[in-house]
Design a protein around this motif. Structure first.
Motif, PDB file in Angstrom:
ATOM      1  N   VAL A 108      24.934 -31.125  36.683  1.00  0.00           N
ATOM      2  CA  VAL A 108      24.852 -30.020  37.635  1.00  0.00           C
ATOM      3  C   VAL A 108      26.251 -29.517  37.971  1.00  0.00           C
ATOM      4  N   ASP A 109      26.353 -28.219  38.172  1.00  0.00           N
ATOM      5  CA  ASP A 109      27.566 -27.580  38.689  1.00  0.00           C
ATOM      6  C   ASP A 109      27.186 -27.057  40.070  1.00  0.00           C
ATOM      7  N   TYR A 110      27.681 -27.692  41.119  1.00  0.00           N
ATOM      8  CA  TYR A 110      27.251 -27.343  42.476  1.00  0.00           C
ATOM      9  C   TYR A 110      27.682 -25.950  42.908  1.00  0.00           C
ATOM     10  N   LYS A 111      28.612 -25.345  42.201  1.00  0.00           N
ATOM     11  CA  LYS A 111      28.969 -23.959  42.502  1.00  0.00           C
ATOM     12  C   LYS A 111      27.867 -23.003  42.073  1.00  0.00           C
ATOM     13  N   LYS A 112      27.005 -23.471  41.143  1.00  0.00           N
ATOM     14  CA  LYS A 112      25.913 -22.642  40.620  1.00  0.00           C
ATOM     15  C   LYS A 112      24.554 -23.301  40.852  1.00  0.00           C
ATOM     16  N   PHE A 113      24.476 -24.136  41.863  1.00  0.00           N
ATOM     17  CA  PHE A 113      23.252 -24.869  42.161  1.00  0.00           C
ATOM     18  C   PHE A 113      22.227 -23.946  42.808  1.00  0.00           C
ATOM     19  N   LYS A 125      25.886 -35.272  49.349  1.00  0.00           N
ATOM     20  CA  LYS A 125      24.561 -35.565  49.902  1.00  0.00           C
ATOM     21  C   LYS A 125      23.471 -35.066  48.967  1.00  0.00           C
ATOM     22  N   LEU A 126      23.653 -33.882  48.448  1.00  0.00           N
ATOM     23  CA  LEU A 126      22.688 -33.300  47.524  1.00  0.00           C
ATOM     24  C   LEU A 126      22.607 -34.116  46.237  1.00  0.00           C
ATOM     25  N   ASP A 127      23.759 -34.518  45.715  1.00  0.00           N
ATOM     26  CA  ASP A 127      23.786 -35.319  44.499  1.00  0.00           C
ATOM     27  C   ASP A 127      23.079 -36.649  44.713  1.00  0.00           C
ATOM     28  N   ASN A 128      23.271 -37.249  45.857  1.00  0.00           N
ATOM     29  CA  ASN A 128      22.606 -38.505  46.158  1.00  0.00           C
ATOM     30  C   ASN A 128      21.093 -38.311  46.223  1.00  0.00           C
ATOM     31  N   ALA A 129      20.643 -37.239  46.845  1.00  0.00           N
ATOM     32  CA  ALA A 129      19.205 -36.966  46.933  1.00  0.00           C
ATOM     33  C   ALA A 129      18.607 -36.756  45.539  1.00  0.00           C
ATOM     34  N   ILE A 130      19.306 -36.032  44.695  1.00  0.00           N
ATOM     35  CA  ILE A 130      18.853 -35.810  43.321  1.00  0.00           C
ATOM     36  C   ILE A 130      18.767 -37.137  42.584  1.00  0.00           C
TER      37      ILE A 130
END
Length: 94
Positions: free
Chosen positions: A37-42, A7-12
Motif C-alpha cells: 500500500v502507498d498511504y498517499k494514495k490509500f 494505525k491503519l496499517d496495523n488494522a489492515i
C-alpha cells in the motif's frame, strides 16, 4: 509513516491475518497472503496478493470466495476495496 498511517496499517495487518488463518483451514492450495500500500494514495493503492500452490490456482480464481472474505473483512474496519485490488498468484512467482 504518519501516526494515522501506522494505525491503519496495523488494522489492515490484523484483518488480513484473520483472513489468512481462515483460508489456511478452508481453502485448498492456499499458502499465504501479503499486501502492499502507498498511504498517499490509500485506499486505491492497497493490493492484496494471495499465493496458491501452482496446481490449485485455477480453481481458486474460478471460485473466488476468498475475494469476498477479504473485501468483507476489510470493510468491517471501514476499508473498501475493489475486486481488482486482490490478485492470485502461483507460489513460484512472488
Amino acid at each position: 509513516m504518519r501516526k494515522n498511517d501506522k494505525k491503519l496499517d496495523n488494522a489492515i495487518r490484523v484483518k488480513l491475518t484473520e483472513v489468512c488463518e481462515h483460508a489456511l483451514d478452508h481453502t485448498d492450495g492456499f499458502l499465504w497472503l501479503t499486501h502492499t500500500v502507498d498511504y498517499k494514495k490509500f485506499p486505491s493503492s492497497l493490493l492484496v496478493r494471495c499465493v496458491f500452490t501452482d496446481d490449485s490456482l485455477g480453481a481458486a480464481i474460478k471460485e473466488a470466495p476468498l475475494s469476498s472474505l477479504i473485501k468483507n473483512t476489510l470493510a468491517s474496519v471501514g476499508i473498501e476495496i475493489q475486486k481488482q485490488q486482490i490478485c492470485y498468484t502461483p507460489e513460484n512467482i512472488h
